[in-house]
Write a protein that holds these residues in place. Structure first.
Motif, PDB file in Angstrom:
ATOM      1  N   ALA B 199       4.866   6.509  61.538  1.00 29.66           N
ATOM      2  CA  ALA B 199       6.116   6.263  62.273  1.00 29.66           C
ATOM      3  C   ALA B 199       6.279   7.277  63.402  1.00 29.66           C
ATOM      4  O   ALA B 199       6.688   6.926  64.525  1.00 29.66           O
ATOM      5  N   ASP B 200       5.922   8.522  63.134  1.00 27.52           N
ATOM      6  CA  ASP B 200       6.023   9.547  64.175  1.00 27.52           C
ATOM      7  C   ASP B 200       5.074   9.242  65.330  1.00 27.52           C
ATOM      8  O   ASP B 200       5.393   9.483  66.503  1.00 27.52           O
ATOM      9  N   LYS B 201       3.902   8.725  64.984  1.00 24.45           N
ATOM     10  CA  LYS B 201       2.956   8.372  66.044  1.00 24.45           C
ATOM     11  C   LYS B 201       3.538   7.278  66.933  1.00 24.45           C
ATOM     12  O   LYS B 201       3.467   7.348  68.169  1.00 24.45           O
ATOM     13  N   MET B 202       4.109   6.273  66.301  1.00 24.62           N
ATOM     14  CA  MET B 202       4.661   5.170  67.089  1.00 24.62           C
ATOM     15  C   MET B 202       5.845   5.657  67.938  1.00 24.62           C
ATOM     16  O   MET B 202       5.997   5.262  69.092  1.00 24.62           O
ATOM     17  N   LYS B 203       6.634   6.518  67.358  1.00 24.18           N
ATOM     18  CA  LYS B 203       7.750   7.082  68.136  1.00 24.18           C
ATOM     19  C   LYS B 203       7.211   7.884  69.307  1.00 24.18           C
ATOM     20  O   LYS B 203       7.729   7.814  70.428  1.00 24.18           O
ATOM     21  N   ALA B 204       6.154   8.647  69.056  1.00 22.87           N
ATOM     22  CA  ALA B 204       5.567   9.456  70.137  1.00 22.87           C
ATOM     23  C   ALA B 204       4.989   8.580  71.237  1.00 22.87           C
ATOM     24  O   ALA B 204       4.927   8.987  72.396  1.00 22.87           O
ATOM     25  N   PHE B 205       4.581   7.381  70.872  1.00 21.15           N
ATOM     26  CA  PHE B 205       4.075   6.446  71.877  1.00 21.15           C
ATOM     27  C   PHE B 205       5.215   5.669  72.544  1.00 21.15           C
ATOM     28  O   PHE B 205       4.965   4.735  73.300  1.00 21.15           O
ATOM     29  N   GLY B 206       6.431   6.033  72.243  1.00 26.39           N
ATOM     30  CA  GLY B 206       7.569   5.481  72.979  1.00 26.39           C
ATOM     31  C   GLY B 206       8.254   4.313  72.310  1.00 26.39           C
ATOM     32  O   GLY B 206       9.125   3.682  72.922  1.00 26.39           O
ATOM     33  N   PHE B 207       7.889   4.008  71.079  1.00 27.66           N
ATOM     34  CA  PHE B 207       8.465   2.832  70.418  1.00 27.66           C
ATOM     35  C   PHE B 207       9.751   3.166  69.685  1.00 27.66           C
ATOM     36  O   PHE B 207       9.880   4.217  69.062  1.00 27.66           O
ATOM     37  N   ASN B 208      10.685   2.236  69.749  1.00 26.26           N
ATOM     38  CA  ASN B 208      11.840   2.284  68.876  1.00 26.26           C
ATOM     39  C   ASN B 208      11.336   1.808  67.517  1.00 26.26           C
ATOM     40  O   ASN B 208      11.011   0.630  67.347  1.00 26.26           O
ATOM     41  N   THR B 209      11.207   2.704  66.576  1.00 24.88           N
ATOM     42  CA  THR B 209      10.439   2.428  65.361  1.00 24.88           C
ATOM     43  C   THR B 209      11.310   2.439  64.121  1.00 24.88           C
ATOM     44  O   THR B 209      12.111   3.366  63.928  1.00 24.88           O
ATOM     45  N   VAL B 210      11.163   1.425  63.302  1.00 23.91           N
ATOM     46  CA  VAL B 210      11.829   1.422  61.997  1.00 23.91           C
ATOM     47  C   VAL B 210      10.790   1.076  60.935  1.00 23.91           C
ATOM     48  O   VAL B 210       9.793   0.413  61.227  1.00 23.91           O
ATOM     49  N   THR B 211      11.036   1.533  59.729  1.00 29.69           N
ATOM     50  CA  THR B 211      10.169   1.186  58.606  1.00 29.69           C
ATOM     51  C   THR B 211      10.999   0.425  57.577  1.00 29.69           C
ATOM     52  O   THR B 211      12.099   0.860  57.222  1.00 29.69           O
ATOM     53  N   VAL B 212      10.475  -0.720  57.176  1.00 31.50           N
ATOM     54  CA  VAL B 212      11.199  -1.536  56.194  1.00 31.50           C
ATOM     55  C   VAL B 212      10.232  -1.971  55.092  1.00 31.50           C
ATOM     56  O   VAL B 212       9.012  -1.869  55.253  1.00 31.50           O
ATOM     57  N   ASN B 213      10.804  -2.494  54.032  1.00 32.59           N
ATOM     58  CA  ASN B 213       9.988  -3.129  52.998  1.00 32.59           C
ATOM     59  C   ASN B 213       9.573  -4.498  53.539  1.00 32.59           C
ATOM     60  O   ASN B 213      10.385  -5.400  53.666  1.00 32.59           O
ATOM     61  N   GLY B 214       8.317  -4.636  53.874  1.00 31.87           N
ATOM     62  CA  GLY B 214       7.845  -5.873  54.505  1.00 31.87           C
ATOM     63  C   GLY B 214       7.699  -7.032  53.555  1.00 31.87           C
ATOM     64  O   GLY B 214       7.392  -8.144  53.977  1.00 31.87           O
ATOM     65  N   ASN B 215       7.915  -6.784  52.288  1.00 34.54           N
ATOM     66  CA  ASN B 215       7.926  -7.884  51.324  1.00 34.54           C
ATOM     67  C   ASN B 215       9.343  -8.123  50.810  1.00 34.54           C
ATOM     68  O   ASN B 215       9.547  -8.685  49.728  1.00 34.54           O
ATOM     69  N   HIS B 216      10.317  -7.690  51.612  1.00 34.93           N
ATOM     70  CA  HIS B 216      11.721  -7.915  51.298  1.00 34.93           C
ATOM     71  C   HIS B 216      12.310  -8.672  52.486  1.00 34.93           C
ATOM     72  O   HIS B 216      12.517  -8.101  53.566  1.00 34.93           O
ATOM     73  N   ILE B 217      12.560  -9.959  52.260  1.00 34.51           N
ATOM     74  CA  ILE B 217      12.912 -10.843  53.383  1.00 34.51           C
ATOM     75  C   ILE B 217      14.182 -10.395  54.097  1.00 34.51           C
ATOM     76  O   ILE B 217      14.252 -10.409  55.336  1.00 34.51           O
ATOM     77  N   ASP B 218      15.172  -9.977  53.375  1.00 32.68           N
ATOM     78  CA  ASP B 218      16.429  -9.602  54.020  1.00 32.68           C
ATOM     79  C   ASP B 218      16.273  -8.331  54.861  1.00 32.68           C
ATOM     80  O   ASP B 218      16.802  -8.239  55.972  1.00 32.68           O
ATOM     81  N   GLU B 219      15.506  -7.380  54.338  1.00 31.71           N
ATOM     82  CA  GLU B 219      15.257  -6.151  55.118  1.00 31.71           C
ATOM     83  C   GLU B 219      14.502  -6.483  56.399  1.00 31.71           C
ATOM     84  O   GLU B 219      14.789  -5.948  57.473  1.00 31.71           O
ATOM     85  N   LEU B 220      13.525  -7.362  56.274  1.00 33.36           N
ATOM     86  CA  LEU B 220      12.747  -7.770  57.441  1.00 33.36           C
ATOM     87  C   LEU B 220      13.655  -8.403  58.502  1.00 33.36           C
ATOM     88  O   LEU B 220      13.562  -8.085  59.690  1.00 33.36           O
ATOM     89  N   CYS B 221      14.538  -9.279  58.031  1.00 33.77           N
ATOM     90  CA  CYS B 221      15.418  -9.977  58.977  1.00 33.77           C
ATOM     91  C   CYS B 221      16.360  -9.003  59.684  1.00 33.77           C
ATOM     92  O   CYS B 221      16.617  -9.145  60.891  1.00 33.77           O
ATOM     93  N   ASP B 222      16.854  -8.038  58.951  1.00 28.50           N
ATOM     94  CA  ASP B 222      17.716  -7.021  59.582  1.00 28.50           C
ATOM     95  C   ASP B 222      16.973  -6.330  60.727  1.00 28.50           C
ATOM     96  O   ASP B 222      17.510  -6.127  61.819  1.00 28.50           O
ATOM     97  N   ALA B 223      15.719  -5.957  60.445  1.00 30.48           N
ATOM     98  CA  ALA B 223      14.939  -5.239  61.466  1.00 30.48           C
ATOM     99  C   ALA B 223      14.639  -6.134  62.662  1.00 30.48           C
ATOM    100  O   ALA B 223      14.696  -5.700  63.820  1.00 30.48           O
TER     101      ALA B 223
END
Lengths: 336, 292
Positions: B199-223
């Motif tokens: 996540a820090d790498k992606m942030k350092a590359f300029g991304f607005n970065t979030v980490t979610v449970n990718g096997n949790h449909i509601d969390e995915l939809c929020d993101a």
């Protein structure tokens, strides 16, 4: 003549070949908003100065990242843009080879690659910047049309043809100035059709790129000095190659020499040999180009002389080939 | 929470059907990349059944949202989605991976309807996505481009070239998903080639970065909702790191790097099917507990 972009003889002598690409792409981008120019930190070297002034919003510079440049181009092409990528031949063919193969050719997208500084035209930069294997690579890529223009006029014709035809193109041009071959753009350029620059029946020189001028000069000399009639074919399109012109040269002249600023493995010479072999029509044959080793470092004209792909080298090769005894009749059964 | 209970349950049901179809396709094919396919199936489900603005009757609609599966080997999960949506005849799944089929192990965008990019060689999708998003800007289109890359795939340097381009051109109309299933062919990512702190790498590359449970449909939809909201303005691109399980839904293989590519015998197929049903029951129970 295809397209509406015309350059005069002053452009040809005062403007480097890549600058003619720059002018051609500027003209195309002015009239078609779908066209974009993409580069990897070589906007200046690949002469995008004009479009940077006229259409800066459609010049995409991805930095020093050729793999990204090809992927970006593929994405843009699939979305409806017509990207023209420009970069040094060594890197467009090798650094991004997988992307060229998969993103551009496999997907058969409408992207055009302008590969500059080809062959040994950036000779002093050394083998890292020589492109003497790029034709071997690109020629093997399905769906890709491969063109090696011989001068500025032909570069303009090739760029126009690439724009007007759908599908991926690889156009290989030189750094700096090319010797002038044509008086104007109106000489009947057609993708996949060789141009006969010198008539002859004693032998045929088939050349591409910077070697075409050398071949024509050699033919003129051989006519004056040796009384030989040597045909010169400018094989500007390496793929699809002009099979008819090759077989006709075999039948008419029985001696063929290929000349290219590229390895003798996999380039123009190989392409011609494949056509001859598959036609079942062999003849005396010699391939001039870089032998199976890296080219020396130096000015292009010095390298061409050392390797024997300048007019002197071609003259010597023709004289050697003329010593080979080939029958003049039409009975092919007793040739081998 | 962005989903109603009803929406969430419907997506869970669809995801379950697609997991079953993915498993069935693996059996028809004799073998397949089931592990990495299952880890992204929740994402494929929410994108194709909630978010993507696409027209099945006009697959090449120029204003459609684009989806690029950079981890092209997950085609064994993607092909069932494209068939279920109606882009391709579901009968084609019976030919997946077989000689003469239009559906190879990695999908060909010129043969399989609905595929926006031919992928398979890893590390290509993000650049194609960047180009697709740049084209939207140049052509004046407001479609969104979604791309999912594997985590092990990030070893390919070309991804990081693409991330620099996305950041430089502020491609907020491009949403990058990283399938962080922590597995590579030869072992866990952190053993084969360390990725953290990702996540820090992606942030350092300029991304607005979030980490979610990718096997949790509601969390995915929020993101995804948040990323879409950000896409309205030209700004930093969005990265959603999806913490997932390779082989998600099948207890015997979930989280095990060995499930990258598997052949299934009849007994195993039946057992995995049963485990998918059990997993679905647990997921429904979770919705009942968590949904509002």
């Amino acid at each position: 003549m295809a397209g509406g972009f015309v350059y005069n003889a002053i452009d040809q002598t005062e403007v480097a070949t890549a600058e003619i690409y720059g002018k051609a792409i500027a003209d195309i981008m002015q009239k078609d908003p779908r066209v974009v120019a993409i580069t990897a930190d070589l906007a200046k070297s690949t002469k995008l100065g004009d479009v940077l002034k006229t259409c800066p919003e459609r010049v995409i510079n991805v930095g020093i990242a050729e793999q990204d440049m090809f992927g970006v181009a593929a994405g843009m092409a699939r979305a409806g843009c017509i990207p023209f990528l420009s970069g040094f031949s060594a890197f467009t063919s090798m650094r991004a080879c997988d992307q060229l193969h998969t993103d551009i050719c496999y997907q058969n997208v409408n992207a055009k690659i302008i590969a500059t500084h080809s062959g040994t035209s950036f000779g002093q930069a050394g083998s890292t910047h020589h492109a003497i294997v790029d034709l071997a690579i690109t020629r093997a890529m399905p769906n890709l049309t491969v063109i090696v223009p011989a001068d500025g006029f032909e570069t303009a014709n090739a760029v126009n043809a690439a724009y007007e035809n759908v599908g991926p193109y690889y156009i290989r041009i030189n750094r700096g100035f090319d010797r002038v071959l044509y008086d104007n753009m109106d000489y009947g350029f057609e993708v996949g059709k060789a141009v006969e620059l010198h008539e002859g029946t004693d032998a045929t020189i088939i050349a591409c790129g910077s070697c075409v001028f050398q071949a024509r000069e050699a033919a003129k000399f051989l006519e004056n000095a040796d009384g030989l009639k040597v045909r010169v074919l400018n094989m500007h399109t390496i793929k699809p190659i002009d099979k008819d012109a090759i077989v006709k040269a075999v039948m008419d002249t029985r001696r063929i020499i290929t000349v290219e600023d590229h390895s003798t493995i996999g380039g123009l010479g190989s392409a011609v040999a494949e056509v001859m072999a598959q036609a079942g029509k062999g003849c005396a044959f010699k391939m001039l180009g870089h032998p199976d080793k890296f080219a020396p470092i130096g000015l292009q004209e010095d390298i061409m002389s050392e390797v024997g792909i300048d007019s002197n080298g071609i003259i010597a090769a023709v004289r050697e080939l003329m010593k080979m005894d080939f029958e003049e009749d039409d009975n092919w059964d007793d040739e081998f | 929470m962005s989903l109603t209970k009803q929406e969430w349950l419907a997506l869970e049901k669809k995801a379950h059907e697609l997991r079953k179809l993915c498993l069935q396709t693996t059996q028809w094919a004799g073998s397949g990349h089931i592990g990495g396919g299952l880890s992204v199936l929740d994402l494929l489900t929410v994108l194709y059944y909630k978010y993507l603005n696409i027209k099945v009757e006009d697959p090449q609609w120029e204003d459609r949202d684009r989806f690029i599966l950079s981890k092209g080997h997950a085609a064994i999960a993607y092909a069932p989605v494209l068939c279920d949506k109606g882009f391709n005849d579901p009968e084609m799944l019976k030919t997946f991976n077989l000689s003469g089929s239009k559906m190879g192990m990695h999908l060909d965008s010129n043969k399989v309807v609905g595929v926006d990019a031919s992928t398979g060689s890893l590390g290509h999708g993000c650049s194609i996505a960047a180009g697709t998003a740049l084209a939207a800007r140049i052509l004046g289109k407001d479609y969104l481009t979604y791309v999912v890359t594997g985590d092990g795939e990030l070893g390919e340097g070309s991804n990081w070239e693409a991330f620099m381009t996305m950041n430089h051109y502020e491609l907020s109309n491009c949403i990058v998903f990283i399938d962080r299933n922590h597995c590579m062919i030869d072992g866990p990512t952190e053993e084969v080639m360390k990725l953290e702190p990702l996540a820090d790498k992606m942030k350092a590359f300029g991304f607005n970065t979030v980490t979610v449970n990718g096997n949790h449909i509601d969390e995915l939809c929020d993101a995804i909702d948040a990323a879409i909201a950000r896409s309205k303005e030209k700004c930093a691109p969005s990265c959603i790191i999806m913490d997932t399980l390779k082989g998600a839904g099948i207890k015997d293989i979930a989280g095990d790097y060995h499930c990258h590519y598997m052949a299934l015998d009849d007994d195993t197929f039946a057992r995995y099917n049963k485990q998918l049903d059990e997993d679905y029951a647990e997921r429904v129970a979770r919705v009942e507990k968590e949904a509002k």
